[in-house]
Design a protein around this motif. Structure first.
Motif, PDB file in Angstrom:
ATOM      1  N   MET A 153       4.450 -10.804 -14.219  1.00  0.00           N
ATOM      2  CA  MET A 153       5.134 -10.393 -13.010  1.00  0.00           C
ATOM      3  C   MET A 153       4.191  -9.592 -12.130  1.00  0.00           C
ATOM      4  SD  MET A 153       8.377  -7.793 -12.611  1.00  0.00           S
ATOM      5  CE  MET A 153       8.098  -6.920 -14.093  1.00  0.00           C
ATOM      6  N   PHE A 154       3.385  -8.747 -12.732  1.00  0.00           N
ATOM      7  CA  PHE A 154       2.544  -7.844 -11.957  1.00  0.00           C
ATOM      8  C   PHE A 154       1.498  -8.612 -11.157  1.00  0.00           C
ATOM      9  CE2 PHE A 154       3.861  -5.846 -15.972  1.00  0.00           C
ATOM     10  CZ  PHE A 154       4.815  -4.991 -15.440  1.00  0.00           C
ATOM     11  N   HIS A 155       0.982  -9.669 -11.752  1.00  0.00           N
ATOM     12  CA  HIS A 155      -0.012 -10.473 -11.054  1.00  0.00           C
ATOM     13  C   HIS A 155       0.607 -11.208  -9.864  1.00  0.00           C
ATOM     14  CE1 HIS A 155      -2.940  -9.655 -14.131  1.00  0.00           C
ATOM     15  NE2 HIS A 155      -2.078 -10.045 -15.052  1.00  0.00           N
ATOM     16  N   ARG A 156       1.842 -11.610 -10.009  1.00  0.00           N
ATOM     17  CA  ARG A 156       2.480 -12.379  -8.933  1.00  0.00           C
ATOM     18  C   ARG A 156       2.695 -11.530  -7.691  1.00  0.00           C
ATOM     19  NH1 ARG A 156       6.042 -17.158 -11.403  1.00  0.00           N
ATOM     20  NH2 ARG A 156       4.248 -18.193 -12.310  1.00  0.00           N
ATOM     21  N   ILE A 157       3.127 -10.282  -7.865  1.00  0.00           N
ATOM     22  CA  ILE A 157       3.352  -9.473  -6.662  1.00  0.00           C
ATOM     23  C   ILE A 157       2.021  -9.133  -5.986  1.00  0.00           C
ATOM     24  CG2 ILE A 157       5.604  -8.603  -7.401  1.00  0.00           C
ATOM     25  CD1 ILE A 157       4.219  -5.873  -7.888  1.00  0.00           C
ATOM     26  N   ARG A 158       0.980  -8.950  -6.766  1.00  0.00           N
ATOM     27  CA  ARG A 158      -0.341  -8.694  -6.178  1.00  0.00           C
ATOM     28  C   ARG A 158      -0.835  -9.947  -5.454  1.00  0.00           C
ATOM     29  NH1 ARG A 158      -4.064  -8.332 -10.378  1.00  0.00           N
ATOM     30  NH2 ARG A 158      -4.411 -10.529  -9.965  1.00  0.00           N
ATOM     31  N   ASP A 159      -0.713 -11.099  -6.118  1.00  0.00           N
ATOM     32  CA  ASP A 159      -1.175 -12.348  -5.510  1.00  0.00           C
ATOM     33  C   ASP A 159      -0.421 -12.653  -4.217  1.00  0.00           C
ATOM     34  OD1 ASP A 159      -2.977 -12.641  -7.567  1.00  0.00           O
ATOM     35  OD2 ASP A 159      -1.781 -14.143  -8.649  1.00  0.00           O
ATOM     36  N   LEU A 160       0.886 -12.459  -4.212  1.00  0.00           N
ATOM     37  CA  LEU A 160       1.665 -12.695  -2.997  1.00  0.00           C
ATOM     38  C   LEU A 160       1.214 -11.766  -1.874  1.00  0.00           C
ATOM     39  CD1 LEU A 160       5.251 -13.205  -4.441  1.00  0.00           C
ATOM     40  CD2 LEU A 160       3.981 -14.852  -3.048  1.00  0.00           C
ATOM     41  N   ARG A 161       1.011 -10.514  -2.194  1.00  0.00           N
ATOM     42  CA  ARG A 161       0.567  -9.550  -1.186  1.00  0.00           C
ATOM     43  C   ARG A 161      -0.787  -9.960  -0.621  1.00  0.00           C
ATOM     44  NH1 ARG A 161      -2.934  -5.702  -1.304  1.00  0.00           N
ATOM     45  NH2 ARG A 161      -3.064  -5.578  -3.569  1.00  0.00           N
ATOM     46  N   GLU A 162      -1.720 -10.288  -1.506  1.00  0.00           N
ATOM     47  CA  GLU A 162      -3.052 -10.674  -1.055  1.00  0.00           C
ATOM     48  C   GLU A 162      -3.030 -11.990  -0.284  1.00  0.00           C
ATOM     49  OE1 GLU A 162      -5.335 -10.590  -4.674  1.00  0.00           O
ATOM     50  OE2 GLU A 162      -5.652  -8.420  -4.526  1.00  0.00           O
ATOM     51  N   ASP A 163      -2.198 -12.946  -0.707  1.00  0.00           N
ATOM     52  CA  ASP A 163      -2.082 -14.228  -0.001  1.00  0.00           C
ATOM     53  C   ASP A 163      -1.581 -14.041   1.437  1.00  0.00           C
ATOM     54  OD1 ASP A 163      -2.978 -15.538  -2.241  1.00  0.00           O
ATOM     55  OD2 ASP A 163      -0.992 -16.298  -2.831  1.00  0.00           O
ATOM     56  N   HIS A 164      -0.807 -12.979   1.647  1.00  0.00           N
ATOM     57  CA  HIS A 164      -0.284 -12.685   2.981  1.00  0.00           C
ATOM     58  C   HIS A 164      -1.173 -11.682   3.735  1.00  0.00           C
ATOM     59  CE1 HIS A 164       3.321 -14.539   1.236  1.00  0.00           C
ATOM     60  NE2 HIS A 164       3.691 -14.759   2.491  1.00  0.00           N
ATOM     61  N   ASP A 165      -2.318 -11.351   3.154  1.00  0.00           N
ATOM     62  CA  ASP A 165      -3.273 -10.409   3.766  1.00  0.00           C
ATOM     63  C   ASP A 165      -2.618  -9.072   4.117  1.00  0.00           C
ATOM     64  OD1 ASP A 165      -5.470 -12.183   3.631  1.00  0.00           O
ATOM     65  OD2 ASP A 165      -4.784 -13.181   5.461  1.00  0.00           O
ATOM     66  N   LEU A 166      -1.837  -8.547   3.169  1.00  0.00           N
ATOM     67  CA  LEU A 166      -1.152  -7.273   3.368  1.00  0.00           C
ATOM     68  C   LEU A 166      -1.746  -6.208   2.456  1.00  0.00           C
ATOM     69  CD1 LEU A 166       2.477  -8.695   3.390  1.00  0.00           C
ATOM     70  CD2 LEU A 166       1.076  -8.087   5.379  1.00  0.00           C
ATOM     71  N   THR A 167      -1.630  -4.966   2.868  1.00  0.00           N
ATOM     72  CA  THR A 167      -2.111  -3.855   2.047  1.00  0.00           C
ATOM     73  C   THR A 167      -0.984  -3.315   1.175  1.00  0.00           C
ATOM     74  OG1 THR A 167      -1.541  -2.169   3.691  1.00  0.00           O
ATOM     75  CG2 THR A 167      -3.759  -3.166   3.840  1.00  0.00           C
ATOM     76  N   GLN A 168      -1.370  -2.617   0.132  1.00  0.00           N
ATOM     77  CA  GLN A 168      -0.371  -1.948  -0.702  1.00  0.00           C
ATOM     78  C   GLN A 168       0.414  -0.940   0.130  1.00  0.00           C
ATOM     79  OE1 GLN A 168      -2.348  -0.184  -4.069  1.00  0.00           O
ATOM     80  NE2 GLN A 168      -2.331  -2.102  -5.209  1.00  0.00           N
ATOM     81  N   GLU A 169      -0.262  -0.259   1.027  1.00  0.00           N
ATOM     82  CA  GLU A 169       0.408   0.737   1.863  1.00  0.00           C
ATOM     83  C   GLU A 169       1.479   0.093   2.741  1.00  0.00           C
ATOM     84  OE1 GLU A 169      -0.635   4.368   4.954  1.00  0.00           O
ATOM     85  OE2 GLU A 169      -2.250   3.077   4.227  1.00  0.00           O
ATOM     86  N   TYR A 170       1.176  -1.077   3.291  1.00  0.00           N
ATOM     87  CA  TYR A 170       2.141  -1.775   4.134  1.00  0.00           C
ATOM     88  C   TYR A 170       3.400  -2.120   3.336  1.00  0.00           C
ATOM     89  CZ  TYR A 170       4.146  -5.228   7.284  1.00  0.00           C
ATOM     90  OH  TYR A 170       5.007  -5.921   8.101  1.00  0.00           O
ATOM     91  N   ILE A 171       3.223  -2.713   2.161  1.00  0.00           N
ATOM     92  CA  ILE A 171       4.373  -3.085   1.322  1.00  0.00           C
ATOM     93  C   ILE A 171       5.134  -1.841   0.878  1.00  0.00           C
ATOM     94  CG2 ILE A 171       5.105  -4.213  -0.822  1.00  0.00           C
ATOM     95  CD1 ILE A 171       4.175  -6.150   1.356  1.00  0.00           C
ATOM     96  N   ALA A 172       4.410  -0.803   0.499  1.00  0.00           N
ATOM     97  CA  ALA A 172       5.059   0.443   0.078  1.00  0.00           C
ATOM     98  C   ALA A 172       5.940   0.997   1.203  1.00  0.00           C
ATOM     99  CB  ALA A 172       4.020   1.466  -0.355  1.00  0.00           C
ATOM    100  N   ASN A 173       5.448   0.934   2.433  1.00  0.00           N
ATOM    101  CA  ASN A 173       6.245   1.425   3.564  1.00  0.00           C
ATOM    102  C   ASN A 173       7.510   0.606   3.751  1.00  0.00           C
ATOM    103  OD1 ASN A 173       4.581   3.573   4.263  1.00  0.00           O
ATOM    104  ND2 ASN A 173       3.320   2.328   5.612  1.00  0.00           N
ATOM    105  N   ILE A 174       7.412  -0.705   3.589  1.00  0.00           N
ATOM    106  CA  ILE A 174       8.592  -1.564   3.699  1.00  0.00           C
ATOM    107  C   ILE A 174       9.617  -1.194   2.627  1.00  0.00           C
ATOM    108  CG2 ILE A 174       9.396  -3.946   3.306  1.00  0.00           C
ATOM    109  CD1 ILE A 174       6.871  -4.843   4.799  1.00  0.00           C
ATOM    110  N   LEU A 175       9.124  -0.874   1.433  1.00  0.00           N
ATOM    111  CA  LEU A 175      10.004  -0.556   0.305  1.00  0.00           C
ATOM    112  C   LEU A 175      10.443   0.912   0.291  1.00  0.00           C
ATOM    113  CD1 LEU A 175       8.034  -2.489  -2.458  1.00  0.00           C
ATOM    114  CD2 LEU A 175      10.120  -3.240  -1.276  1.00  0.00           C
ATOM    115  N   CYS A 176       9.906   1.711   1.226  1.00  0.00           N
ATOM    116  CA  CYS A 176      10.210   3.151   1.310  1.00  0.00           C
ATOM    117  C   CYS A 176       9.799   3.878   0.032  1.00  0.00           C
ATOM    118  CB  CYS A 176      11.680   3.392   1.633  1.00  0.00           C
ATOM    119  SG  CYS A 176      12.180   2.699   3.213  1.00  0.00           S
ATOM    120  N   ILE A 177       8.608   3.538  -0.466  1.00  0.00           N
ATOM    121  CA  ILE A 177       8.049   4.212  -1.631  1.00  0.00           C
ATOM    122  C   ILE A 177       6.610   4.606  -1.302  1.00  0.00           C
ATOM    123  CG2 ILE A 177       9.508   2.999  -3.313  1.00  0.00           C
ATOM    124  CD1 ILE A 177       7.114   1.148  -3.892  1.00  0.00           C
ATOM    125  N   LYS A 178       6.015   5.408  -2.167  1.00  0.00           N
ATOM    126  CA  LYS A 178       4.626   5.804  -1.970  1.00  0.00           C
ATOM    127  C   LYS A 178       3.696   4.673  -2.389  1.00  0.00           C
ATOM    128  CE  LYS A 178       5.509  10.669  -2.645  1.00  0.00           C
ATOM    129  NZ  LYS A 178       5.202  11.884  -3.374  1.00  0.00           N
TER     130      LYS A 178
END
Length: 70
Positions: free
Chosen positions: A1-26
């Motif tokens: 599961m962990f690899h899939r969320i990283r791969d999806l994020r990278e495939d969409h050229d997004l940063t961890q910070e961007y996704i974290a902000n969408i999810l309202c987490i650090k």
């Protein structure tokens, strides 16, 4: 599961910070999700599946099809 969320994020050229902000987490919390250091809560899994327009089953590795079943 962990690899899939990283791969999806990278495939969409997004940063961890961007996704974290969408999810309202650090960003550090999201980083720990991606590394598998902590489990992802169900509500966060649902939000990620909706954001990436995929299924929770795909994120969990229960299916290899990223398309959600409708």
């Amino acid at each position: 599961m962990f690899h899939r969320i990283r791969d999806l994020r990278e495939d969409h050229d997004l940063t961890q910070e961007y996704i974290a902000n969408i999810l309202c987490i650090k960003q550090a919390t999201y980083s720990r999700y991606e590394s598998g250091a902590i489990n992802i809560p169900v509500d966060i899994l649902i939000q990620l599946a909706q954001f990436y327009q995929t299924s929770v089953d795909y994120l969990l590795g229960l299916t290899n099809s990223p398309k959600p079943i409708r």
